[in-house]
Design an enzyme around this catalytic site. Structure first.
Site, PDB file in Angstrom:
ATOM      1  N   LYS A  24     136.373-122.519 123.699  1.00 30.07           N
ATOM      2  CA  LYS A  24     135.790-121.259 124.187  1.00 30.07           C
ATOM      3  C   LYS A  24     134.281-121.232 123.948  1.00 30.07           C
ATOM      4  O   LYS A  24     133.513-120.918 124.851  1.00 30.07           O
ATOM      5  CB  LYS A  24     136.446-120.076 123.460  1.00 30.07           C
ATOM      6  CG  LYS A  24     135.718-118.756 123.679  1.00 30.07           C
ATOM      7  CD  LYS A  24     136.364-117.608 122.924  1.00 30.07           C
ATOM      8  CE  LYS A  24     135.943-117.444 121.488  1.00 30.07           C
ATOM      9  NZ  LYS A  24     134.659-116.765 121.254  1.00 30.07           N
ATOM     10  N   ASN A  25     133.868-121.593 122.725  1.00 27.52           N
ATOM     11  CA  ASN A  25     132.449-121.441 122.386  1.00 27.52           C
ATOM     12  C   ASN A  25     131.568-122.563 122.946  1.00 27.52           C
ATOM     13  O   ASN A  25     130.358-122.592 122.710  1.00 27.52           O
ATOM     14  CB  ASN A  25     132.268-121.292 120.875  1.00 27.52           C
ATOM     15  CG  ASN A  25     132.788-119.929 120.408  1.00 27.52           C
ATOM     16  OD1 ASN A  25     133.047-119.040 121.222  1.00 27.52           O
ATOM     17  ND2 ASN A  25     132.948-119.774 119.099  1.00 27.52           N
ATOM     18  N   CYS A 120     133.868-109.261 118.843  1.00 27.78           N
ATOM     19  CA  CYS A 120     134.579-108.988 117.604  1.00 27.78           C
ATOM     20  C   CYS A 120     133.716-108.129 116.681  1.00 27.78           C
ATOM     21  O   CYS A 120     132.503-108.305 116.603  1.00 27.78           O
ATOM     22  CB  CYS A 120     134.926-110.303 116.904  1.00 27.78           C
ATOM     23  SG  CYS A 120     136.130-111.264 117.819  1.00 27.78           S
ATOM     24  N   ARG A 125     125.656-107.292 114.024  1.00 30.01           N
ATOM     25  CA  ARG A 125     125.508-108.564 114.742  1.00 30.01           C
ATOM     26  C   ARG A 125     124.173-108.541 115.466  1.00 30.01           C
ATOM     27  O   ARG A 125     124.095-108.332 116.679  1.00 30.01           O
ATOM     28  CB  ARG A 125     126.686-108.775 115.691  1.00 30.01           C
ATOM     29  CG  ARG A 125     127.998-108.821 114.926  1.00 30.01           C
ATOM     30  CD  ARG A 125     129.146-109.243 115.768  1.00 30.01           C
ATOM     31  NE  ARG A 125     129.068-110.637 116.146  1.00 30.01           N
ATOM     32  CZ  ARG A 125     130.031-111.284 116.800  1.00 30.01           C
ATOM     33  NH1 ARG A 125     131.122-110.653 117.138  1.00 30.01           N
ATOM     34  NH2 ARG A 125     129.893-112.549 117.121  1.00 30.01           N
ATOM     35  N   ASP A 308     134.864-119.264 111.642  1.00 34.44           N
ATOM     36  CA  ASP A 308     135.923-118.932 112.600  1.00 34.44           C
ATOM     37  C   ASP A 308     137.297-119.446 112.172  1.00 34.44           C
ATOM     38  O   ASP A 308     138.285-119.237 112.870  1.00 34.44           O
ATOM     39  CB  ASP A 308     135.564-119.469 114.002  1.00 34.44           C
ATOM     40  CG  ASP A 308     134.390-118.710 114.594  1.00 34.44           C
ATOM     41  OD1 ASP A 308     134.064-117.614 114.096  1.00 34.44           O
ATOM     42  OD2 ASP A 308     133.779-119.215 115.561  1.00 34.44           O
ATOM     43  N   ARG A 400     141.644-113.595 124.088  1.00 35.16           N
ATOM     44  CA  ARG A 400     140.217-113.871 124.278  1.00 35.16           C
ATOM     45  C   ARG A 400     139.891-115.327 123.951  1.00 35.16           C
ATOM     46  O   ARG A 400     138.878-115.853 124.446  1.00 35.16           O
ATOM     47  CB  ARG A 400     139.361-112.956 123.396  1.00 35.16           C
ATOM     48  CG  ARG A 400     139.297-111.528 123.896  1.00 35.16           C
ATOM     49  CD  ARG A 400     138.206-110.754 123.198  1.00 35.16           C
ATOM     50  NE  ARG A 400     136.987-111.533 123.090  1.00 35.16           N
ATOM     51  CZ  ARG A 400     136.146-111.494 122.073  1.00 35.16           C
ATOM     52  NH1 ARG A 400     136.376-110.706 121.053  1.00 35.16           N
ATOM     53  NH2 ARG A 400     135.062-112.236 122.071  1.00 35.16           N
TER      54      ARG A 400
HETATM   55  N1  EPU Z   1     122.002-113.418 112.979  1.00 36.36           N
HETATM   56  C1  EPU Z   1     120.829-112.738 112.827  1.00 36.36           C
HETATM   57  N2  EPU Z   1     120.026-112.572 113.907  1.00 36.36           N
HETATM   58  C2  EPU Z   1     120.339-113.072 115.125  1.00 36.36           C
HETATM   59  C3  EPU Z   1     121.521-113.782 115.287  1.00 36.36           C
HETATM   60  C4  EPU Z   1     122.363-113.948 114.185  1.00 36.36           C
HETATM   61  O1  EPU Z   1     120.528-112.253 111.730  1.00 36.36           O
HETATM   62  O2  EPU Z   1     119.538-112.903 116.067  1.00 36.36           O
HETATM   63  C5  EPU Z   1     122.906-113.603 111.833  1.00 36.36           C
HETATM   64  C6  EPU Z   1     124.241-112.885 112.046  1.00 36.36           C
HETATM   65  O3  EPU Z   1     124.186-111.540 111.628  1.00 36.36           O
HETATM   66  C7  EPU Z   1     125.187-113.717 111.217  1.00 36.36           C
HETATM   67  C8  EPU Z   1     124.626-115.135 111.355  1.00 36.36           C
HETATM   68  O4  EPU Z   1     123.257-114.967 111.755  1.00 36.36           O
HETATM   69  O5  EPU Z   1     125.116-113.316 109.885  1.00 36.36           O
HETATM   70  C9  EPU Z   1     125.355-116.032 112.329  1.00 36.36           C
HETATM   71  O6  EPU Z   1     125.257-115.573 113.634  1.00 36.36           O
HETATM   72  P1  EPU Z   1     125.238-116.531 114.898  1.00 36.36           P
HETATM   73  O7  EPU Z   1     124.123-116.058 115.760  1.00 36.36           O
HETATM   74  O8  EPU Z   1     125.263-117.953 114.490  1.00 36.36           O
HETATM   75  O9  EPU Z   1     126.619-116.149 115.592  1.00 36.36           O
HETATM   76  P2  EPU Z   1     126.846-115.974 117.135  1.00 36.36           P
HETATM   77  O10 EPU Z   1     126.044-116.992 117.847  1.00 36.36           O
HETATM   78  O11 EPU Z   1     126.714-114.566 117.520  1.00 36.36           O
HETATM   79  C10 EPU Z   1     128.795-117.687 117.324  1.00 36.36           C
HETATM   80  C11 EPU Z   1     130.219-117.689 117.775  1.00 36.36           C
HETATM   81  C12 EPU Z   1     131.068-116.926 116.772  1.00 36.36           C
HETATM   82  C13 EPU Z   1     130.899-117.570 115.398  1.00 36.36           C
HETATM   83  C14 EPU Z   1     129.418-117.639 115.005  1.00 36.36           C
HETATM   84  C15 EPU Z   1     129.159-118.385 113.715  1.00 36.36           C
HETATM   85  C16 EPU Z   1     130.051-117.782 120.193  1.00 36.36           C
HETATM   86  C17 EPU Z   1     130.231-117.094 121.491  1.00 36.36           C
HETATM   87  N3  EPU Z   1     130.315-117.076 119.092  1.00 36.36           N
HETATM   88  O12 EPU Z   1     128.390-116.330 117.274  1.00 36.36           O
HETATM   89  O13 EPU Z   1     132.407-117.092 117.217  1.00 36.36           O
HETATM   90  O14 EPU Z   1     131.592-116.816 114.424  1.00 36.36           O
HETATM   91  O15 EPU Z   1     128.679-118.301 116.039  1.00 36.36           O
HETATM   92  O16 EPU Z   1     129.634-119.688 113.799  1.00 36.36           O
HETATM   93  O17 EPU Z   1     129.693-118.950 120.165  1.00 36.36           O
HETATM   94  C18 EPU Z   1     134.681-116.524 117.461  1.00 36.36           C
HETATM   95  O18 EPU Z   1     134.794-117.467 118.260  1.00 36.36           O
HETATM   96  O19 EPU Z   1     135.664-115.921 116.974  1.00 36.36           O
HETATM   97  C19 EPU Z   1     133.337-116.102 117.044  1.00 36.36           C
HETATM   98  C20 EPU Z   1     133.103-114.909 116.516  1.00 36.36           C
END
Ligand code: EPU
Length: 421
Positions: A24-25, A120, A125, A308, A400
């Site tokens: 998915k990701n 989620c 976030r 995850d 999802r």
């Molecule tokens: N963060 C910031 N600022 C930002 C972005 C992130 O402070 O601009 C912080 C977040 O608050 C968090 C950490 O950085 O504490 C990690 O966030 P990240 O941006 O890496 O997460 P994401 O890109 O929003 C993806 C996956 C998530 C997975 C996370 C961490 C996708 C679509 N989603 O989210 O997947 O948990 O990376 O590995 O790729 C899931 O598949 O169930 C899922 C939630």
């Protein structure tokens, strides 16, 4: 709409072979990357999950012609009907990955209107890392009523150092940089293998990218991107979920189509728990013939233990021998599963970002509520090893990110019934 539930009759070991679906990701960023192309992009091995379908709807509403046949989608920018730059509110709220439209739209069309993402719910976030990088590259971004309005009169390559190796932040900036003028360096980039998979697609489209999958990515901007064919990589999180299920319910399971390299830390923890693991380039086997031993886990950006898979290992720890300490290093509030697992008899104390789990010999089936995608998977695992029947409410979360979960588990000898889907 009828509520979706999943009922599981627990206490049956898992045995047999199943195929791991596309990640998915990795699929979602690849779908959004097609916004950068002026030609035809063909993506294969897409997981048949609702987030894939939502992303396709977003692409269509942005004017792209998308034809999906099973796991394959053909996205044709040459046949674009309009050049709308607005991501619809409903889809943005359904899925956090909708933020991945921002970088490509800005780079290709010079404008993006993206409602703040949903997805989620596990604490705040933020997307400041995405916005800071894009602003540094020359975008003007304003927030009005929960909607981002972004404009750029040609992005410029920059040196970007991320405050945290954000997964989708790295992807958004890498995609935007492909069509920027000059060179962009992303330092402290996320190293998840899905980022290298996305870069492989972008390079096939004509982008110049080096270092994707490492903490420094260099992108030399090009004037336009063309067509490409690309296969989405296998889902290491789906694979890890089935391995955790086998560790908890015991049995003998083989996963086809996914290798062990990207799950090294997870496989180590499973071995510590008492599992026998065998893995190659495209297979992972697990034999578990004992109650798992408790193992401590701390989640961290890749190659650390993936957040995850944290909830799924919380479920495994619930029935383990001994006490496990689980530390969540990525998200603020990702222990909501603990409340539901307690209803099944688990002994879990949560304090801030860590949980202490005293393993119990047996969980008991109960009615529980799914709160997010991975929490739902954890409840499935708990249900598989509990006595009696577990009914998971709000099970739509599972669709999802898990393709054919009930069918795959039933093929392994489990008794899982879906209703309301
Ligand atoms: N963060 C910031 N600022 C930002 C972005 C992130 O402070 O601009 C912080 C977040 O608050 C968090 C950490 O950085 O504490 C990690 O966030 P990240 O941006 O890496 O997460 P994401 O890109 O929003 C993806 C996956 C998530 C997975 C996370 C961490 C996708 C679509 N989603 O989210 O997947 O948990 O990376 O590995 O790729 C899931 O598949 O169930 C899922 C939630």
């Amino acid at each position: 709409m009828k509520e979706e539930t999943i009922a599981i009759d627990g206490g049956r070991q898992l045995a047999g072979e199943i195929e791991v679906s596309g990640a998915k990701n990795a699929a979602l960023p690849c779908l959004f990357a097609s916004l950068l192309s002026s030609k035809k992009v063909v993506l294969d091995n897409l997981p048949l999950v609702t987030d894939t379908m939502t992303s396709i709807e977003v692409l269509k509403s942005l004017g792209l012609a998308v034809r999906r046949q099973g796991k394959k989608a053909t996205i044709d920018a040459a046949k674009a009907k309009s050049a709308s730059c607005e991501v619809p509110l409903e889809q943005a709220r359904a899925m956090r990955a909708s933020i991945l439209a921002l970088g490509p739209l800005l780079a290709k069309r010079g404008e993006a209107v993206v409602p703040l993402p949903g997805g989620c719910d596990f604490g705040s976030r933020p997307i400041d890392i995405h916005l800071r990088g894009l602003r540094k590259m020359g975008a003007e971004i304003e927030m009005k009523g929960g909607v981002l309005h972004a404009r750029a009169d040609g992005l410029r390559g920059q040196r970007l150092t991320l405050e945290f190796p954000s997964f989708t932040g790295t992807e958004n900036l890498m995609m935007a940089a492909c069509l920027a003028q000059g060179e962009t360096i992303i330092d402290n980039a996320a190293r998840e293998p899905e980022i290298a998979n996305l870069a492989a697609l972008l390079v096939a489209m004509g982008a110049q990218i080096e270092g994707a999958g490492t903490s420094r990515i260099a992108i030399a901007g090009v004037a336009s991107l063309g067509g490409a064919s690309h296969a989405v990589m296998p889902d290491r999180i789906e694979a890890g979920t089935y391995l955790a299920a086998a560790a908890a319910a015991q049995g003998d399971l083989t996963l086809r189509g996914c290798g062990g390299d990207e799950l090294a830390m997870v496989l180590d923890k499973l071995e510590d728990a008492g599992a026998e693991i065998e893995s190659s380039q495209d297979r992972i086997g697990i034999i578990m013939d004992r109650r798992p031993r408790a193992v401590d886990i701390a989640t961290a950006p890749y190659p650390g233990f993936p957040t995850d898979l944290q909830a799924q290992f919380l479920a495994v720890s619930s029935i383990a021998e001994g006490t496990a300490r689980i530390v969540e290093g990525i998200w603020e509030q990702r222990f909501r599963t603990a409340d539901e697992l307690r209803l099944m008899g688990a002994d879990i104390a949560v304090s801030g970002s860590s949980a202490t789990v005293n393993g119990v010999a047996q969980l008991t089936g109960a009615h529980v509520q799914a709160t997010d995608l991975r929490a739902s998977a954890a409840l499935v695992i708990a249900g598989l090893c509990a006595s009696g029947t577990t009914v998971i409410h709000n099970a739509h979360h599972l669709q999802r990110g898990y393709e054919g979960l009930a069918a795959k588990l039933n093929a392994l000898g489990a008794r899982v019934r879906q209703a309301g889907a």
